[in-house]
Enzyme design. Structure first.
Site, PDB file in Angstrom:
ATOM      1  N   SER A   1       0.859  -1.181   0.000  1.00  0.00           N
ATOM      2  CA  SER A   1       0.000   0.000   0.000  1.00  0.00           C
ATOM      3  C   SER A   1       0.894   1.229   0.000  1.00  0.00           C
ATOM      4  O   SER A   1       2.078   1.146   0.371  1.00  0.00           O
ATOM      5  CB  SER A   1      -0.878  -0.011   1.258  1.00  0.00           C
ATOM      6  OG  SER A   1      -1.522   1.233   1.445  1.00  0.00           O
TER       7      SER A   1
ATOM      8  N   TYR B   1      -2.076   0.210  10.829  1.00  0.00           N
ATOM      9  CA  TYR B   1      -2.073  -0.240   9.437  1.00  0.00           C
ATOM     10  C   TYR B   1      -0.765   0.133   8.742  1.00  0.00           C
ATOM     11  O   TYR B   1      -0.168  -0.684   8.040  1.00  0.00           O
ATOM     12  CB  TYR B   1      -3.258   0.359   8.694  1.00  0.00           C
ATOM     13  CG  TYR B   1      -3.382  -0.106   7.263  1.00  0.00           C
ATOM     14  CD1 TYR B   1      -3.549  -1.454   6.961  1.00  0.00           C
ATOM     15  CD2 TYR B   1      -3.338   0.811   6.207  1.00  0.00           C
ATOM     16  CE1 TYR B   1      -3.675  -1.880   5.640  1.00  0.00           C
ATOM     17  CE2 TYR B   1      -3.469   0.390   4.893  1.00  0.00           C
ATOM     18  CZ  TYR B   1      -3.633  -0.955   4.620  1.00  0.00           C
ATOM     19  OH  TYR B   1      -3.751  -1.369   3.309  1.00  0.00           O
TER      20      TYR B   1
END
Length: 259
Positions: free
Chosen positions: A143, A156
């Site tokens: 990501s 995250y």
């Protein structure tokens, strides 16, 4: 399973997190590209529907459990004869938007289990199959959160930074082996479940993430990138491909139209 596609020239792939979103789109795209695909996820009903749609083989498994990863390794041996072209480490997710100060340890644990340790377990289990024949590819779906942090995303971003570190380290350690290590780092991708899971099922908060964004990426955009990377000539290694929608110039710079 029988070794019905073993030792053929047809490329083979394992796609994890295949029950929805980017994973399901990747299965569809790789099947269209001529790959034999083993789709892996926890939800049997979704996998069965995907199998009926695409003809992919499926395996219901929780990749945070060692026994299930062992079953996956055995399934690759049975179905592909232990000769694997590509592993798409797509399983992952974000849970919670708390600050570091108020973050729930169980949310962080879950994110590290599914984003980091599952990638580690599956990669370790399938590397022997990826080394056979002409060699194979380990593709890690990270990501843009693996490159920069932001408020409310401590858990995250920490997990995705760790997952990216696996890819970068593995590439160094496998230098000289016939295995490419590839990383895709998507920015804002609108899927049916990612933000909904992150907000604990709060659809209003999940929708607000994409509010006013004219064209966020969709799962099929990322599947297109994955297919392109996996089908490059063997001497071409795409170390890292960062892909964002045009409306997202950076993690904190998103153009939103007035509602």
């Amino acid at each position: 399973m029988s070794s019905d596609v073993a030792r053929t020239s047809t490329p083979t792939a394992v796609v994890t997190g295949a029950s929805s979103g980017i994973g399901a789109a990747t299965v569809r795209r790789l099947r269209a590209e001529g790959f034999h695909v083993l789709a892996v996820a926890r939800r049997a009903d979704r996998l069965e529907a995907l199998a009926a749609e695409t003809g992919a083989a499926v395996l219901t498994a929780d990749l945070t459990h060692g026994d299930d990863v062992a079953r996956l390794r055995d399934a690759v041996q049975d179905r592909f004869g232990g000769d694997l072209t590509a592993l798409v480490n797509n399983a992952g997710g974000a849970f919670g938007t708390d600050t570091v100060e108020h973050g729930k340890v169980e949310d962080w644990q879950r994110m590290f289990d599914v984003n980091v340790l599952a990638t580690l377990r599956v990669t370790q289990a399938l590397l022997p199959a990826l080394r056979t024949g002409r060699g194979g590819d380990v593709l890690v779906m990270s990501s843009t959160a693996a490159r920069i942090v932001y408020e409310g995303g401590g858990g995250y971003t920490a997990a995705k930074h760790a997952e990216a570190a696996i890819a970068e380290t593995l590439r160094l350690e496998l230098a000289g082996d016939p295995v490419r290590v590839l990383e895709v780092a998507p920015g804002m991708v609108k899927t049916e479940e990612f933000s909904l899971n992150r907000t604990g099922g709060d659809s209003a908060r999940a929708d607000a993430v994409y509010a006013g964004v004219k064209e966020p990426l969709v799962a099929e955009d990322i599947a297109d990138v994955v297919a392109w990377m996996l089908t490059r000539p063997r001497h071409v290694n795409v170390d890292l491909l960062v892909v964002r929608p045009l409306a997202q110039a950076a993690q904190h710079k998103v153009v939103r139209e007035k509602q």
